[in-house]
Design a protein around this motif. Structure first.
Motif, PDB file in Angstrom:
ATOM      1  N   VAL A  33       0.848  -1.196   0.000  1.00  0.00           N
ATOM      2  CA  VAL A  33       0.000   0.000   0.000  1.00  0.00           C
ATOM      3  C   VAL A  33       0.883   1.245   0.000  1.00  0.00           C
ATOM      4  O   VAL A  33       0.629   2.198  -0.742  1.00  0.00           O
ATOM      5  CB  VAL A  33      -0.975  -0.004   1.198  1.00  0.00           C
ATOM      6  N   GLY A  34       1.925   1.237   0.805  1.00  0.00           N
ATOM      7  CA  GLY A  34       2.859   2.366   0.826  1.00  0.00           C
ATOM      8  C   GLY A  34       3.516   2.570  -0.523  1.00  0.00           C
ATOM      9  O   GLY A  34       3.657   3.702  -0.995  1.00  0.00           O
ATOM     10  N   ARG A  35       3.905   1.480  -1.162  1.00  0.00           N
ATOM     11  CA  ARG A  35       4.516   1.557  -2.494  1.00  0.00           C
ATOM     12  C   ARG A  35       3.525   2.161  -3.500  1.00  0.00           C
ATOM     13  O   ARG A  35       3.887   3.017  -4.307  1.00  0.00           O
ATOM     14  CB  ARG A  35       4.945   0.166  -2.942  1.00  0.00           C
ATOM     15  N   ALA A  36       2.293   1.710  -3.452  1.00  0.00           N
ATOM     16  CA  ALA A  36       1.279   2.247  -4.366  1.00  0.00           C
ATOM     17  C   ALA A  36       1.068   3.738  -4.125  1.00  0.00           C
ATOM     18  O   ALA A  36       0.966   4.526  -5.069  1.00  0.00           O
ATOM     19  CB  ALA A  36      -0.035   1.484  -4.199  1.00  0.00           C
ATOM     20  N   ARG A  37       1.030   4.138  -2.857  1.00  0.00           N
ATOM     21  CA  ARG A  37       0.852   5.567  -2.552  1.00  0.00           C
ATOM     22  C   ARG A  37       2.038   6.391  -3.062  1.00  0.00           C
ATOM     23  O   ARG A  37       1.860   7.505  -3.552  1.00  0.00           O
ATOM     24  CB  ARG A  37       0.659   5.771  -1.060  1.00  0.00           C
ATOM     25  N   GLU A  38       3.233   5.843  -2.944  1.00  0.00           N
ATOM     26  CA  GLU A  38       4.417   6.539  -3.477  1.00  0.00           C
ATOM     27  C   GLU A  38       4.316   6.707  -4.990  1.00  0.00           C
ATOM     28  O   GLU A  38       4.638   7.777  -5.517  1.00  0.00           O
ATOM     29  CB  GLU A  38       5.694   5.773  -3.122  1.00  0.00           C
ATOM     30  N   LEU A  39       3.872   5.665  -5.669  1.00  0.00           N
ATOM     31  CA  LEU A  39       3.712   5.754  -7.122  1.00  0.00           C
ATOM     32  C   LEU A  39       2.631   6.769  -7.498  1.00  0.00           C
ATOM     33  O   LEU A  39       2.786   7.531  -8.450  1.00  0.00           O
ATOM     34  CB  LEU A  39       3.393   4.382  -7.710  1.00  0.00           C
ATOM     35  N   PHE A  40       1.542   6.778  -6.744  1.00  0.00           N
ATOM     36  CA  PHE A  40       0.492   7.765  -6.991  1.00  0.00           C
ATOM     37  C   PHE A  40       1.038   9.174  -6.802  1.00  0.00           C
ATOM     38  O   PHE A  40       0.759  10.069  -7.599  1.00  0.00           O
ATOM     39  CB  PHE A  40      -0.682   7.544  -6.031  1.00  0.00           C
ATOM     40  N   ALA A  41       1.823   9.384  -5.749  1.00  0.00           N
ATOM     41  CA  ALA A  41       2.390  10.714  -5.489  1.00  0.00           C
ATOM     42  C   ALA A  41       3.357  11.116  -6.600  1.00  0.00           C
ATOM     43  O   ALA A  41       3.356  12.266  -7.056  1.00  0.00           O
ATOM     44  CB  ALA A  41       3.088  10.739  -4.130  1.00  0.00           C
ATOM     45  N   ALA A  42       4.158  10.169  -7.045  1.00  0.00           N
ATOM     46  CA  ALA A  42       5.150  10.466  -8.082  1.00  0.00           C
ATOM     47  C   ALA A  42       4.505  10.778  -9.424  1.00  0.00           C
ATOM     48  O   ALA A  42       5.112  11.439 -10.268  1.00  0.00           O
ATOM     49  CB  ALA A  42       6.121   9.287  -8.230  1.00  0.00           C
ATOM     50  N   THR A  43       3.284  10.319  -9.627  1.00  0.00           N
ATOM     51  CA  THR A  43       2.606  10.544 -10.909  1.00  0.00           C
ATOM     52  C   THR A  43       1.391  11.467 -10.769  1.00  0.00           C
ATOM     53  O   THR A  43       0.529  11.495 -11.640  1.00  0.00           O
ATOM     54  CB  THR A  43       2.165   9.209 -11.524  1.00  0.00           C
ATOM     55  N   ALA A  44       1.359  12.230  -9.697  1.00  0.00           N
ATOM     56  CA  ALA A  44       0.198  13.084  -9.417  1.00  0.00           C
ATOM     57  C   ALA A  44      -0.104  14.068 -10.538  1.00  0.00           C
ATOM     58  O   ALA A  44      -1.269  14.388 -10.791  1.00  0.00           O
ATOM     59  CB  ALA A  44       0.395  13.826  -8.101  1.00  0.00           C
ATOM     60  N   THR A  45       0.901  14.551 -11.219  1.00  0.00           N
ATOM     61  CA  THR A  45       0.671  15.535 -12.273  1.00  0.00           C
ATOM     62  C   THR A  45       0.493  14.895 -13.654  1.00  0.00           C
ATOM     63  O   THR A  45       0.276  15.608 -14.632  1.00  0.00           O
ATOM     64  CB  THR A  45       1.828  16.552 -12.334  1.00  0.00           C
ATOM     65  N   LEU A  46       0.564  13.591 -13.731  1.00  0.00           N
ATOM     66  CA  LEU A  46       0.434  12.904 -15.015  1.00  0.00           C
ATOM     67  C   LEU A  46      -0.845  13.267 -15.769  1.00  0.00           C
ATOM     68  O   LEU A  46      -0.791  13.519 -16.974  1.00  0.00           O
ATOM     69  CB  LEU A  46       0.531  11.393 -14.833  1.00  0.00           C
TER      70      LEU A  46
END
Length: 105
Positions: free
Chosen positions: A34-47
């Motif tokens: 879940v933490g990994r998924a949240r990190e990926l979501f944060a890293a792609t927030a502006t996508l």
């Protein structure tokens, strides 16, 4: 999908998963995922901003719904083997509407 090397690191066997045993290791593994998924979501927030305007609303709705699934996984103590962490259908409509109106978190 739970990577084999991560299952091994947390002591989670395929047998435990098949039997629906939610061990402390399983909870820790899911917390990591879940933490990994949240990190990926944060890293792609502006996508979505970089995509075609016609695609942006759907992308934003999908991201919001999947973030809600992560919230539910946490709320049920990472016990995804005995029940679903999916958002119930009656919650998807309001989530989509809030997202499209720009009022989602």
């Amino acid at each position: 999908y739970l990577p084999a090397e991560d299952r091994a690191r947390y002591g989670v066997s395929e047998r435990d998963i098949a039997r629906g045993h939610v061990t402390p290791g399983f909870r820790s593994l899911l917390a990591r995922e879940v933490g990994r998924a949240r990190e990926l979501f944060a890293a792609t927030a502006t996508l979505p901003d970089a995509l075609s305007p016609g695609v942006r609303p759907g992308m934003r709705v999908a991201r919001t719904i999947y973030a809600g699934v992560l919230d539910r996984v946490e709320a049920i103590g990472f016990d995804v083997l005995r029940g679903s962490a999916a958002l119930p259908p009656w919650r998807m409509g309001p989530v989509a509407l809030r997202t499209l109106l720009g009022t989602a978190r």
